[in-house]
Design a protein around this motif. Structure first.
Motif, PDB file in Angstrom:
ATOM      1  N   MET A 293    -100.745  62.385 -48.794  1.00  0.00           N
ATOM      2  CA  MET A 293    -100.810  61.095 -47.735  1.00  0.00           C
ATOM      3  C   MET A 293    -100.571  59.811 -48.838  1.00  0.00           C
ATOM      4  O   MET A 293    -101.432  59.616 -49.776  1.00  0.00           O
ATOM      5  N   THR A 294     -99.519  59.226 -48.713  1.00  0.00           N
ATOM      6  CA  THR A 294     -99.258  57.870 -49.525  1.00  0.00           C
ATOM      7  C   THR A 294    -100.119  56.883 -48.814  1.00  0.00           C
ATOM      8  O   THR A 294    -100.213  56.755 -47.399  1.00  0.00           O
ATOM      9  N   ARG A 295    -100.427  55.646 -49.601  1.00  0.00           N
ATOM     10  CA  ARG A 295    -101.238  54.742 -48.936  1.00  0.00           C
ATOM     11  C   ARG A 295    -100.323  53.337 -49.359  1.00  0.00           C
ATOM     12  O   ARG A 295     -99.522  53.385 -49.869  1.00  0.00           O
ATOM     13  N   VAL A 296    -100.849  52.113 -48.393  1.00  0.00           N
ATOM     14  CA  VAL A 296    -100.119  50.995 -48.529  1.00  0.00           C
ATOM     15  C   VAL A 296    -100.442  50.672 -50.121  1.00  0.00           C
ATOM     16  O   VAL A 296    -101.606  50.795 -50.721  1.00  0.00           O
ATOM     17  N   PRO A 297     -99.469  50.428 -50.937  1.00  0.00           N
ATOM     18  CA  PRO A 297     -99.983  50.080 -51.956  1.00  0.00           C
ATOM     19  C   PRO A 297    -100.617  48.689 -52.385  1.00  0.00           C
ATOM     20  O   PRO A 297    -100.478  47.966 -51.706  1.00  0.00           O
ATOM     21  N   ALA A 298    -101.743  48.951 -53.311  1.00  0.00           N
ATOM     22  CA  ALA A 298    -102.764  47.882 -53.490  1.00  0.00           C
ATOM     23  C   ALA A 298    -102.143  46.505 -53.680  1.00  0.00           C
ATOM     24  O   ALA A 298    -102.548  45.593 -53.248  1.00  0.00           O
ATOM     25  N   VAL A 299    -100.813  46.459 -54.631  1.00  0.00           N
ATOM     26  CA  VAL A 299    -100.496  45.093 -54.968  1.00  0.00           C
ATOM     27  C   VAL A 299     -99.887  44.504 -53.724  1.00  0.00           C
ATOM     28  O   VAL A 299     -99.830  43.199 -53.646  1.00  0.00           O
ATOM     29  N   LEU A 300     -99.728  45.186 -52.452  1.00  0.00           N
ATOM     30  CA  LEU A 300     -99.351  44.504 -51.186  1.00  0.00           C
ATOM     31  C   LEU A 300    -100.431  43.754 -50.142  1.00  0.00           C
ATOM     32  O   LEU A 300    -100.138  43.104 -49.548  1.00  0.00           O
ATOM     33  N   LEU A 301    -101.408  44.240 -50.669  1.00  0.00           N
ATOM     34  CA  LEU A 301    -102.728  43.962 -50.000  1.00  0.00           C
ATOM     35  C   LEU A 301    -103.386  42.698 -50.716  1.00  0.00           C
ATOM     36  O   LEU A 301    -104.362  42.884 -51.553  1.00  0.00           O
ATOM     37  N   ARG A 302    -102.948  41.566 -50.385  1.00  0.00           N
ATOM     38  CA  ARG A 302    -103.204  40.067 -51.273  1.00  0.00           C
ATOM     39  C   ARG A 302    -104.404  39.465 -50.470  1.00  0.00           C
ATOM     40  O   ARG A 302    -104.680  38.524 -51.354  1.00  0.00           O
ATOM     41  N   HIS A 303    -104.807  39.835 -49.609  1.00  0.00           N
ATOM     42  CA  HIS A 303    -105.941  39.155 -49.022  1.00  0.00           C
ATOM     43  C   HIS A 303    -107.158  39.808 -49.160  1.00  0.00           C
ATOM     44  O   HIS A 303    -107.085  41.101 -49.189  1.00  0.00           O
ATOM     45  N   ARG A 304    -108.305  39.156 -48.800  1.00  0.00           N
ATOM     46  CA  ARG A 304    -109.779  39.681 -48.779  1.00  0.00           C
ATOM     47  C   ARG A 304    -110.169  39.442 -47.452  1.00  0.00           C
ATOM     48  O   ARG A 304    -110.306  38.119 -46.862  1.00  0.00           O
ATOM     49  N   VAL A 305    -110.689  40.479 -46.397  1.00  0.00           N
ATOM     50  CA  VAL A 305    -111.299  40.047 -45.342  1.00  0.00           C
ATOM     51  C   VAL A 305    -112.499  40.813 -45.461  1.00  0.00           C
ATOM     52  O   VAL A 305    -113.093  41.750 -46.208  1.00  0.00           O
ATOM     53  N   THR A 306    -113.464  40.360 -44.415  1.00  0.00           N
ATOM     54  CA  THR A 306    -114.923  41.111 -44.618  1.00  0.00           C
ATOM     55  C   THR A 306    -114.699  41.631 -42.966  1.00  0.00           C
ATOM     56  O   THR A 306    -114.651  41.063 -42.118  1.00  0.00           O
ATOM     57  N   VAL A 307    -115.280  42.772 -42.982  1.00  0.00           N
ATOM     58  CA  VAL A 307    -115.206  43.857 -41.830  1.00  0.00           C
ATOM     59  C   VAL A 307    -116.938  44.082 -41.453  1.00  0.00           C
ATOM     60  O   VAL A 307    -117.531  44.575 -42.424  1.00  0.00           O
ATOM     61  N   GLU A 308    -117.297  43.770 -40.232  1.00  0.00           N
ATOM     62  CA  GLU A 308    -118.697  44.076 -39.829  1.00  0.00           C
ATOM     63  C   GLU A 308    -118.491  45.034 -38.640  1.00  0.00           C
ATOM     64  O   GLU A 308    -118.072  44.717 -37.467  1.00  0.00           O
ATOM     65  N   PRO A 309    -118.540  46.456 -38.974  1.00  0.00           N
ATOM     66  CA  PRO A 309    -118.140  47.378 -37.968  1.00  0.00           C
ATOM     67  C   PRO A 309    -119.176  47.058 -36.587  1.00  0.00           C
ATOM     68  O   PRO A 309    -120.319  46.974 -36.821  1.00  0.00           O
ATOM     69  N   TYR A 310    -118.448  47.204 -35.506  1.00  0.00           N
ATOM     70  CA  TYR A 310    -119.161  47.255 -34.293  1.00  0.00           C
ATOM     71  C   TYR A 310    -120.099  48.552 -34.039  1.00  0.00           C
ATOM     72  O   TYR A 310    -119.323  49.762 -34.024  1.00  0.00           O
ATOM     73  N   LEU A 311    -121.207  48.466 -33.805  1.00  0.00           N
ATOM     74  CA  LEU A 311    -122.098  49.615 -33.821  1.00  0.00           C
ATOM     75  C   LEU A 311    -122.653  49.781 -31.993  1.00  0.00           C
ATOM     76  O   LEU A 311    -122.788  50.951 -31.717  1.00  0.00           O
ATOM     77  N   GLY A 312    -122.291  48.979 -31.198  1.00  0.00           N
ATOM     78  CA  GLY A 312    -122.774  49.001 -29.820  1.00  0.00           C
ATOM     79  C   GLY A 312    -123.578  47.781 -29.404  1.00  0.00           C
ATOM     80  O   GLY A 312    -123.678  46.880 -30.208  1.00  0.00           O
ATOM     81  N   ALA A 313    -123.754  48.029 -28.200  1.00  0.00           N
ATOM     82  CA  ALA A 313    -124.536  46.721 -27.526  1.00  0.00           C
ATOM     83  C   ALA A 313    -125.977  46.943 -27.493  1.00  0.00           C
ATOM     84  O   ALA A 313    -126.365  48.218 -27.270  1.00  0.00           O
ATOM     85  N   GLY A 314    -126.806  46.310 -27.983  1.00  0.00           N
ATOM     86  CA  GLY A 314    -128.237  46.220 -28.076  1.00  0.00           C
ATOM     87  C   GLY A 314    -128.925  45.478 -27.162  1.00  0.00           C
ATOM     88  O   GLY A 314    -128.321  44.648 -26.285  1.00  0.00           O
ATOM     89  N   ALA A 315    -130.233  45.135 -26.950  1.00  0.00           N
ATOM     90  CA  ALA A 315    -131.019  44.322 -26.296  1.00  0.00           C
ATOM     91  C   ALA A 315    -130.604  42.930 -26.094  1.00  0.00           C
ATOM     92  O   ALA A 315    -130.830  42.236 -25.365  1.00  0.00           O
ATOM     93  N   TYR A 316    -130.180  42.674 -27.291  1.00  0.00           N
ATOM     94  CA  TYR A 316    -129.877  41.159 -27.789  1.00  0.00           C
ATOM     95  C   TYR A 316    -128.496  40.928 -27.699  1.00  0.00           C
ATOM     96  O   TYR A 316    -128.059  39.908 -28.535  1.00  0.00           O
ATOM     97  N   GLY A 317    -127.621  41.699 -27.373  1.00  0.00           N
ATOM     98  CA  GLY A 317    -126.113  41.568 -27.510  1.00  0.00           C
ATOM     99  C   GLY A 317    -125.555  42.629 -28.415  1.00  0.00           C
ATOM    100  O   GLY A 317    -126.209  43.647 -28.761  1.00  0.00           O
ATOM    101  N   PRO A 318    -124.263  42.390 -28.826  1.00  0.00           N
ATOM    102  CA  PRO A 318    -123.744  43.227 -29.879  1.00  0.00           C
ATOM    103  C   PRO A 318    -124.411  43.490 -31.200  1.00  0.00           C
ATOM    104  O   PRO A 318    -124.942  42.391 -31.702  1.00  0.00           O
ATOM    105  N   THR A 319    -124.364  44.700 -31.655  1.00  0.00           N
ATOM    106  CA  THR A 319    -124.774  44.689 -32.947  1.00  0.00           C
ATOM    107  C   THR A 319    -123.823  45.490 -33.983  1.00  0.00           C
ATOM    108  O   THR A 319    -122.667  46.003 -33.716  1.00  0.00           O
ATOM    109  N   TYR A 320    -123.952  45.044 -35.252  1.00  0.00           N
ATOM    110  CA  TYR A 320    -122.929  45.255 -36.390  1.00  0.00           C
ATOM    111  C   TYR A 320    -123.413  45.772 -37.526  1.00  0.00           C
ATOM    112  O   TYR A 320    -124.773  45.825 -37.685  1.00  0.00           O
ATOM    113  N   GLY A 321    -122.596  46.689 -38.078  1.00  0.00           N
ATOM    114  CA  GLY A 321    -123.165  47.291 -39.382  1.00  0.00           C
ATOM    115  C   GLY A 321    -122.993  46.247 -40.728  1.00  0.00           C
ATOM    116  O   GLY A 321    -122.689  45.232 -40.447  1.00  0.00           O
ATOM    117  N   PRO A 322    -123.304  46.761 -41.827  1.00  0.00           N
ATOM    118  CA  PRO A 322    -123.369  45.745 -42.895  1.00  0.00           C
ATOM    119  C   PRO A 322    -121.966  45.040 -43.219  1.00  0.00           C
ATOM    120  O   PRO A 322    -120.688  46.087 -43.030  1.00  0.00           O
TER     121      PRO A 322
END
Length: 105
Positions: A1-30
Motif C-alpha cells: 500500500m502506498t501512502r500520501v507522499p510526505a512532501v505533500l503533507l505541508r501542515h502540522r495539526v494536533t489530534v486528541e483522540p476522542y475516548l468517550g463521554a465521562g462524568a465531566y464531559g468528553p474525554t480525550y487521549g494524549p
C-alpha cells in the motif's frame, strides 16, 4: 500500500483522540502532532448519524492516524475543531496513495 507522499503533507495539526463521554464531559487521549494537508474551505458533509453538517476544514493525513469521530483537532492557525467525519481511503493493488480524510467542524 502506498501512502500520501510526505512532501505533500505541508501542515502540522494536533489530534486528541476522542475516548468517550465521562462524568465531566468528553474525554480525550494524549495530543499527537500529525503531518497533514489542510484545506480551509466550507463544505457540506453528512455525519455518521445522517445529519447534514458544515465542515470548515478538511485534513488529509497518514492512513494510520488515530482520529475517531469526536476527536479534538487543532489546525495550523491555532483554531481547535472537532472531527465530524473520518474516512479512510485505501485501494489495495492500485497505484494510488492511501490516506485518512478528516472533516472538521
Amino acid at each position: 500500500m502506498t501512502r500520501v507522499p510526505a512532501v505533500l503533507l505541508r501542515h502540522r495539526v494536533t489530534v486528541e483522540p476522542y475516548l468517550g463521554a465521562g462524568a465531566y464531559g468528553p474525554t480525550y487521549g494524549p495530543p499527537t502532532a500529525v503531518r497533514a494537508l489542510v484545506s480551509d474551505r466550507p463544505q457540506m458533509t453528512r455525519t455518521p448519524d445522517s445529519r447534514t453538517a458544515q465542515a470548515t476544514a478538511t485534513v488529509i493525513a497518514d492512513p494510520e492516524i488515530e482520529c475517531p469521530v469526536g476527536s479534538r483537532v487543532t489546525l495550523p492557525d491555532g483554531r481547535t475543531t472537532t472531527a465530524i467525519t473520518v474516512a479512510r481511503h485505501t485501494a489495495p493493488g492500485l497505484p494510488v496513495p492511501a490516506c485518512t480524510e478528516v472533516m472538521c467542524q
